[in-house]
Write a protein that holds these residues in place. Structure first.
Motif, PDB file in Angstrom:
ATOM      1  N   CYS A 147     -45.270 -16.109 -24.602  1.00 32.74           N
ATOM      2  CA  CYS A 147     -44.631 -17.262 -25.145  1.00 32.74           C
ATOM      3  C   CYS A 147     -43.140 -16.868 -26.428  1.00 32.74           C
TER       4      CYS A 147
ATOM      5  N   CYS B  43     -44.625 -18.119 -29.993  1.00 34.95           N
ATOM      6  CA  CYS B  43     -46.105 -17.634 -30.538  1.00 34.95           C
ATOM      7  C   CYS B  43     -45.948 -15.434 -30.532  1.00 34.95           C
TER       8      CYS B  43
ATOM      9  N   CYS C  13     -45.017 -21.735 -24.707  1.00 36.06           N
ATOM     10  CA  CYS C  13     -46.053 -22.860 -24.537  1.00 36.06           C
ATOM     11  C   CYS C  13     -45.252 -24.423 -24.642  1.00 36.06           C
TER      12      CYS C  13
ATOM     13  N   CYS D 243     -44.077 -24.372 -30.749  1.00 42.34           N
ATOM     14  CA  CYS D 243     -44.074 -22.882 -30.581  1.00 42.34           C
ATOM     15  C   CYS D 243     -42.448 -23.051 -29.943  1.00 42.34           C
TER      16      CYS D 243
HETATM   17 ZN   LIG Z   1     -46.333 -20.463 -27.563  1.00 39.03          ZN
END
Ligand SMILES: [Zn+2]
Length: 106
Positions: free
Chosen positions: A8, A11, A45, A50
């Motif tokens: 991702c 994050c 995500c 995010c």
């Molecule tokens: Zn994420």
């Protein structure tokens, strides 16, 4: 059965690709990615946190290795769109993330 993992860009967590939202860039505009569309992709995500983190950190430009424009409302559209066919987005020329105060006249 191999599990394909992607990171991702918000994050930096590695997750199953199936659990992530795919984004692509057309021209220099970030658009929802299709399941089998060729080209460079970024993964996120399905989480607003995010998305916000990716915007803040300019993670899109890093993921695509070029300056890109991100429409801040893309996230809302992704909620309905990412499972169906991708749509090219037009008219997002003003939505650059590089300026911290977009749309303000001097
Ligand atoms: Zn994420």
């Amino acid at each position: 059965m191999a599990v394909i993992e992607r990171t991702c860009i918000g994050c930096r967590t590695r997750r199953r690709r199936d659990d992530l939202i795919r984004l692509q860039v057309v021209g220099n505009v970030v658009v929802p990615g299709g399941a089998h569309t060729p080209g460079r992709s970024a993964y996120l995500c399905p989480s607003r946190a995010c998305w916000d983190a990716a915007l803040r950190r300019k993670a899109f430009a890093r993921a695509f290795r070029m300056p890109v424009k991100v429409d801040p409302t893309l996230w809302e559209r992704l909620q309905g769109d990412h499972v169906s066919a991708p749509r090219l987005v037009s008219g997002t020329g003003r939505a650059a993330i590089d300026g911290s105060r977009a749309g303000r006249d001097e």
